[in-house]
Design a protein around this motif. Sequence first.
Motif, short mmCIF file in Angstrom:
data_model
loop_
_atom_site.label_atom_id
_atom_site.label_comp_id
_atom_site.label_asym_id
_atom_site.label_seq_id
_atom_site.Cartn_x
_atom_site.Cartn_y
_atom_site.Cartn_z
N LEU A 4 54.86 -13.51 31.56
CA LEU A 4 54.21 -12.96 32.75
C LEU A 4 54.21 -11.45 32.82
O LEU A 4 53.29 -10.84 33.37
N ILE A 5 55.25 -10.81 32.29
CA ILE A 5 55.43 -9.37 32.58
C ILE A 5 55.28 -8.48 31.36
O ILE A 5 55.54 -7.29 31.43
N ARG A 6 54.87 -9.07 30.22
CA ARG A 6 54.69 -8.22 29.04
C ARG A 6 53.38 -7.45 29.12
O ARG A 6 52.35 -8.01 29.48
N ALA A 7 53.45 -6.15 28.77
CA ALA A 7 52.23 -5.36 28.61
C ALA A 7 52.36 -4.67 27.25
O ALA A 7 53.45 -4.67 26.65
N PHE A 8 51.27 -4.15 26.74
CA PHE A 8 51.28 -3.59 25.39
C PHE A 8 50.64 -2.21 25.45
O PHE A 8 49.54 -2.06 26.02
N ASP A 9 51.34 -1.19 24.91
CA ASP A 9 50.72 0.15 24.96
C ASP A 9 49.67 0.26 23.85
O ASP A 9 49.43 -0.72 23.13
N GLY A 10 49.06 1.43 23.72
CA GLY A 10 47.96 1.61 22.78
C GLY A 10 48.34 1.25 21.36
O GLY A 10 47.49 0.87 20.53
N ASP A 11 49.63 1.33 21.07
CA ASP A 11 50.13 1.06 19.73
C ASP A 11 50.63 -0.38 19.59
O ASP A 11 51.16 -0.77 18.55
N GLY A 12 50.50 -1.15 20.68
CA GLY A 12 50.96 -2.54 20.65
C GLY A 12 52.41 -2.72 21.05
O GLY A 12 52.90 -3.86 21.10
N ALA A 13 53.13 -1.59 21.32
CA ALA A 13 54.56 -1.72 21.67
C ALA A 13 54.69 -2.51 22.97
O ALA A 13 53.95 -2.28 23.93
N VAL A 14 55.64 -3.45 22.96
CA VAL A 14 55.86 -4.29 24.15
C VAL A 14 56.55 -3.47 25.24
O VAL A 14 57.58 -2.85 24.99
N CYS A 15 55.94 -3.44 26.42
CA CYS A 15 56.61 -2.86 27.58
C CYS A 15 56.50 -3.88 28.71
O CYS A 15 55.93 -4.96 28.50
N HIS A 16 57.05 -3.56 29.86
CA HIS A 16 57.06 -4.55 30.94
C HIS A 16 56.44 -3.99 32.20
O HIS A 16 56.53 -2.79 32.45
#
Length: 378
Positions: free
Chosen positions: A183-195
């Motif tokens: 539910l809370i994963r987001a991905f920055d421009g480089d694909g790195a997992v953030c929340h």
Amino acid sequence: MPFAAEPDDALEEGENQQLLLATKGGPALEGLVVGSYCHDVLIRGGRVVGETLGGAAAFVSNVLDAASPREEEQEVAPFVVVSKVGHDFAYASAPAPARRPPLRCASPTTSFHAQFSEAAASAHAPDRELRRVRPCDPIYPADLPDRRFAYGLAVGVAGEVLPETLERMIRLCRAVLVDAQALIRAFDGDGAVCHVSLEDTPYARLLPRVAFLKASSEEAPYVGVETARRRCCVIVTEGRDGCRLCWDGGEARVAPFPAVQVDPTGAGDSFLAGFAAGLLWGLSATDAALLGNFFGAAAVSQVGVPTFHPKMLQAVKEILEDKTTKRTSPCINGTTFTLERSNMHDELHTALQEASRLMSEQQQADPANGNDGDICST
Ligand SMILES: Nc1ncnc2c1ncn2[C@@H]1O[C@H](COP(=O)(O)OP(=O)(O)OP(=O)(O)O)[C@@H](O)[C@H]1O
Ligand SMILES: O[C@H]1[C@H](O)[C@@H](O)[C@H](O)[C@@H](O)[C@H]1O
């Protein structure tokens, strides 16, 4: 009745009887697992040290097949996996995807690079940095089978379980267990997992219709445990320290099992599946979390999706057959569960510790499963 139909989605009396969750096995236990298999590339010090089948669905299937109650004649546990992969999928013949094949689509299979830190990981600090290098298609509501299930597990890894898909699961399943990572994963421009904060997502409004939400200690601040526990039972996993359960009006801490960690991947997935299996055996949530901790510890002891020794599984099954009894339950979100620990909690822990010793013996006897493949230490 441990799982009750939602009030807005009531079934006919006859259907209800069919779906009644018998404590020990039977078709009424059929489950629905939603989340995609993926490719995991394990990297340490800039070097690829492993390439494995990943995706929570793979780890979850492995544990549900091993630990769910089922009739003698059933070869595999009664659950369906809805997962999507591309034509490049490299693990079609691995046990989990071979038993429950994924849907194929035109985009490539989801792929993660897991960068392991050189420093020793602490129990609660992130032990790896994850980067999604390729995303597969999402899983849409129409991808789910059009029938009722006793329970559902929403276990996405890359945002593939859409809010409308989770909503459909809630309609189809008598109780839904969710991994916060879906539910809370987001991905920055480089694909790195953030929340992102759960409260800011369209999933937040569905929480009161979810039975259990599992979050790692890294994810817990984004879940907002104090708010979420008023809507469903929240389980925070704390690596080698075990886990804690928080619900409206109570909480419990559940002790871990010893493990020599060689790869932390899939610990949370295996935990959730062990926990679900415990509920299916009729354990209270706090007792079921022991089975979650047991399979979480088993997952970190091997690289990739773990293999369980039949002797160890037989021991676990005998323990569960011996310890489980039907009990009446309080009501949570229209779904009934017993949450508190039972008076045989400590006995169950001790018995499972014996089984975990069998697991260590298996590893020592088969070095291919042990420290030879250690991803965690230099
Ligand atoms: N080193 C360890 N020793 C024993 N048990 C462990 C260890 N690491 C994890 N576990 C078990 O697995 C459960 C889940 O682990 P953890 O909290 O690391 O989840 P996670 O961060 O979601 O995992 P992942 O994202 O790697 O799948 C823990 O609650 C614990 O029971
Ligand atoms: O295979 C793993 C596993 O399913 C983990 O739980 C998840 O955090 C990772 O994204 C995935 O690559």
